[in-house]
Design an enzyme around this catalytic site. Structure first.
Site, mmCIF file in Angstrom:
data_model
loop_
_atom_site.group_PDB
_atom_site.id
_atom_site.type_symbol
_atom_site.label_atom_id
_atom_site.label_comp_id
_atom_site.label_asym_id
_atom_site.label_seq_id
_atom_site.Cartn_x
_atom_site.Cartn_y
_atom_site.Cartn_z
ATOM 1 N N THR A 1 -6.262 6.425 1.299
ATOM 2 C CA THR A 1 -5.761 7.318 0.788
ATOM 3 C C THR A 1 -4.281 7.500 0.737
ATOM 4 O O THR A 1 -3.946 8.676 0.055
ATOM 5 C CB THR A 1 -6.516 8.777 1.134
ATOM 6 N N GLU B 1 -2.280 -1.887 2.720
ATOM 7 C CA GLU B 1 -2.719 -2.861 1.767
ATOM 8 C C GLU B 1 -3.944 -2.612 0.851
ATOM 9 O O GLU B 1 -4.015 -3.322 -0.167
ATOM 10 C CB GLU B 1 -3.015 -4.145 2.593
ATOM 11 N N ALA B 2 -4.549 -1.374 1.082
ATOM 12 C CA ALA B 2 -5.813 -1.193 0.336
ATOM 13 C C ALA B 2 -5.624 0.211 -0.061
ATOM 14 O O ALA B 2 -4.859 1.343 0.300
ATOM 15 C CB ALA B 2 -7.063 -0.933 1.269
ATOM 16 N N ILE C 1 -1.757 5.888 -0.467
ATOM 17 C CA ILE C 1 -0.951 5.848 -1.548
ATOM 18 C C ILE C 1 -1.370 6.976 -2.574
ATOM 19 O O ILE C 1 -0.663 7.600 -3.311
ATOM 20 C CB ILE C 1 -1.060 4.438 -2.081
ATOM 21 N N ALA D 1 6.604 4.640 -0.848
ATOM 22 C CA ALA D 1 6.567 6.124 -1.253
ATOM 23 C C ALA D 1 8.018 6.418 -1.966
ATOM 24 O O ALA D 1 8.030 7.106 -3.007
ATOM 25 C CB ALA D 1 6.436 7.086 -0.078
ATOM 26 N N LYS E 1 -10.527 -4.571 -5.581
ATOM 27 C CA LYS E 1 -11.026 -3.923 -4.387
ATOM 28 C C LYS E 1 -12.231 -3.015 -5.317
ATOM 29 O O LYS E 1 -11.897 -2.160 -5.969
ATOM 30 C CB LYS E 1 -10.259 -3.029 -3.605
ATOM 31 N N GLY F 1 13.080 4.347 1.309
ATOM 32 C CA GLY F 1 12.469 3.327 0.450
ATOM 33 C C GLY F 1 10.874 3.359 0.368
ATOM 34 O O GLY F 1 10.298 4.201 0.594
#
Length: 490
Positions: free
Chosen positions: A336, A49-50, A338, A16, A78, A13
């Site tokens: 990078t 988180e970023a 995500i 991703a 952001k 889970g």
């Protein structure tokens, strides 16, 4: 061998797995059954988180409303990353998601800025950079066009996507996988759960994190190691209580003795972490350095993550495709992780929606493209390290003198000699991003193109000054980031 896909099993889970599942059920519209197998006993990394601006495209494609998303994930906006102490201690710069514009048609702004010998940072000529410096945020408009991304709680994002995917038809099976059954051709036939259940599928998407349960363990796909160039191999993560009302609309990355520290502001807390290279600093010392930097009360004990930078040699083997950490990992300096999940999803969806079975040529193209994407982003991250002037610790001496990948060495030489920002295929970052790092690290071409001198100096200076003042005046009237959030979220 061609592959017809009626049953898709997503193993794992987290962000991703549920990003994959949400995309599959939305894009395939019921043409294949989608099942996510997830174990509550196995934790997820959950510190991503970023993000990169592409996350907005993903959310829009699967129909997520921005307000709903921000509420569900404690999200903030952001505008980029503030790099502190990377060139030398005491100097910082921004990599923001904006452009630096042109002056006089083909006369590039950065070239005129440098030609005039200005000491102010190039960022004063970039709208989102000035917004970030002033703590302001407004959504883009015709007057101010730029990209933006988010900070958010990755665990809450996974939960948000799980609910959405299940509402659209994804099946959620909880259980620990204890065995992987193979097919005669070498692919995966099924996964066996601890309670005896057997989950069969035509296509298995490995989202099992660093374990790489299917591609790495079951299929034993070799790993391509990038740690010679990206030596960081661990990270301490520790969230803290939010301090004060204001929220910085950017991620902060501060270079330290043996790595770098992140600071990521969310609505309800602040994410802190220290990415480090254990061959250059003891993990306990790295932990101490993180704790000394916290700007709020810790919400728990620091959590240690271990990793190796690089990727699996192939990403899709037989009927197993790895997406996320199971396929590889590039350190989080440019947020990078995500983006790479999205990239894998986009490649997968392109093939699954093509209207024909997937064949070996499709898989080869998938693998070649994904490998090049990793290499391009690898080179961009290395650029931040290799241009440093720091020599105050073993890590910085190593990265300033190491042999570079040929692809990076070539494009750096083109920039140094001719001022050309060369781009390959499968780039993760465009020329503007490369310029932001070169400028921030004061790495300029050896000489200016003579054509730049055709503009009289006084005219160039006037244009630069007018643009800087116009941007500053525009930003001055923008609301603070936290006020924009309050207004949007009600």
């Amino acid at each position: 061998m061609t592959q017809k896909v009626d049953r898709i099993v997503v193993v794992g889970g987290g962000s991703a797995g549920w990003m994959v599942a949400a995309a599959l059920v939305t894009g395939l519209k019921g043409r294949a059954a989608v099942e996510v197998v997830e174990s509550e006993d196995i934790g997820i990394v959950g510190v991503g988180e970023a993000t990169f601006p592409s996350i907005r495209s993903y959310n829009q494609l699967i129909g997520i409303d921005e307000r709903d998303f921000m509420r569900a994930t404690n999200g903030t906006y952001k505008l980029g990353i503030r790099f502190c102490d990377w060139l030398t201690v005491g100097q910082d710069y921004f990599h923001t998601f904006g452009h630096f514009g042109n002056l006089f048609g083909s006369q590039t702004l950065w070239a005129q800025h440098r030609r005039m010998g200005l000491t102010e940072p190039l960022g004063v000529q970039c709208v989102p950079t000035v917004m970030a410096m002033k703590g302001r945020f407004v959504l883009p408009s015709e007057q101010a066009q730029f990209k933006y991304a988010y900070h958010f709680d990755a665990i809450q994002y996974a939960a948000f996507l799980r609910k959405l995917a299940m509402q659209r038809g994804a099946r959620h099976t909880q259980g620990r996988i204890t065995e992987v059954s193979r097919r005669a051709d070498g692919g995966v036939a099924a996964v066996q759960l601890e309670d005896g259940r057997r989950i069969e599928g035509d296509l298995f998407v490995d989202c099992s994190g660093f374990r790489s349960l299917l591609l790495g363990q079951a299929l034993e796909e070799p790993f391509v190691d990038f740690s010679h160039w990206l030596p960081v191999d661990g990270a301490w993560a520790c969230p803290t209580e939010r301090v004060g009302e204001e929220l910085a609309p950017y991620t902060q990355a501060t270079a330290l003795e043996g790595g770098w520290a992140w600071r990521i502001p969310l609505q309800n807390r602040t994410g802190h972490g220290h990415v480090f290279a254990s061959r250059f600093i003891d993990p306990d010392r790295a932990r101490e350095q993180l704790l000394a930097r916290l700007d709020g009360k810790p919400l728990g004990e620091p959590r240690l993550l271990r990793f190796t930078t690089g990727h699996r040699e192939r990403f899709w083997v037989h009927n197993v495709v790895a997406i996320g950490l199971s396929s590889g990992f590039l350190e989080p300096l440019e947020s990078t992780s995500i983006y790479l999940i999205q990239d894998g999803i986009a490649r997968l969806m392109t093939l699954l929606t093509a209207g024909r079975p997937v064949d070996e040529n499709d898989r080869a193209l998938f693998n070649d493209g994904a490998a090049r994407r990793f290499a391009r982003i690898r080179d961009f991250i290395i650029l931040h390290y290799c241009l440093t002037r720091r020599r105050d610790s073993e890590l910085w001496r190593h990265v300033s003198s190491m042999e570079l990948p040929e692809t990076l060495a070539f494009r750096m030489e083109l920039w140094r000699r001719y001022g050309v920002l060369h781009e390959y295929d499968e780039e993760g970052f465009d020329a503007t991003s490369w310029l932001a790092i070169h400028a921030g690290m004061e790495h300029w071409p050896q000489r200016n193109d003579p054509v730049f001198a055709e503009i009289p100096p006084e005219r160039a200076m006037q244009a630069l000054d007018q643009r800087r003042k116009a941007i500053a005046a525009s930003v001055e009237h923008m609301p603070q980031h936290h006020r924009t959030l309050l207004k949007m979220l009600g």
